[in-house]
Write a protein that holds these residues in place. Sequence first.
Motif, PDB file in Angstrom:
ATOM      1  N   PRO A 134      44.298  48.444 -14.800  1.00  0.00           N
ATOM      2  CA  PRO A 134      44.341  49.185 -13.531  1.00  0.00           C
ATOM      3  C   PRO A 134      43.284  50.296 -13.490  1.00  0.00           C
ATOM      4  CG  PRO A 134      46.543  48.958 -14.476  1.00  0.00           C
ATOM      5  CD  PRO A 134      45.565  48.520 -15.520  1.00  0.00           C
ATOM      6  N   ASP A 135      42.617  50.423 -12.336  1.00  0.00           N
ATOM      7  CA  ASP A 135      41.621  51.481 -12.113  1.00  0.00           C
ATOM      8  C   ASP A 135      40.601  51.565 -13.245  1.00  0.00           C
ATOM      9  OD1 ASP A 135      42.853  52.369  -9.699  1.00  0.00           O
ATOM     10  OD2 ASP A 135      44.345  53.437 -10.901  1.00  0.00           O
ATOM     11  N   ASP A 179      40.271  47.459 -10.238  1.00  0.00           N
ATOM     12  CA  ASP A 179      40.932  46.991 -11.459  1.00  0.00           C
ATOM     13  C   ASP A 179      40.003  46.049 -12.214  1.00  0.00           C
ATOM     14  OD1 ASP A 179      43.158  48.354 -10.532  1.00  0.00           O
ATOM     15  OD2 ASP A 179      44.250  46.538  -9.945  1.00  0.00           O
TER      16      ASP A 179
END
Length: 85
Positions: free
Chosen positions: A68-69, A76
């Motif tokens: 994620p991120d 992502d």
Amino acid sequence: NSNIWRLYSLAVAAAARGKGVGKRLLEHAIEQAKAQQASSLSLEVKTDNKAAIELYRRYGFEVIDVLPDYYPDGVDGYRMRLSLR
């Protein structure tokens, strides 16, 4: 000191895309990893980079994790791995 090799970056200039450059670079990385008896080759790729993901899948890479991120722009990432044994 690891048998798992990591491909940190594979980039193709926009003008050269679609001409097999990425394929040849990836094949060379795989050949080198095999020659050095690596057990696997891993990489990270943006989840929205469909062309790269498809290329990696054609060579047998599988998504093993979602990150994620992961990228500075908030996109992502996928961690992908190719078993060489």
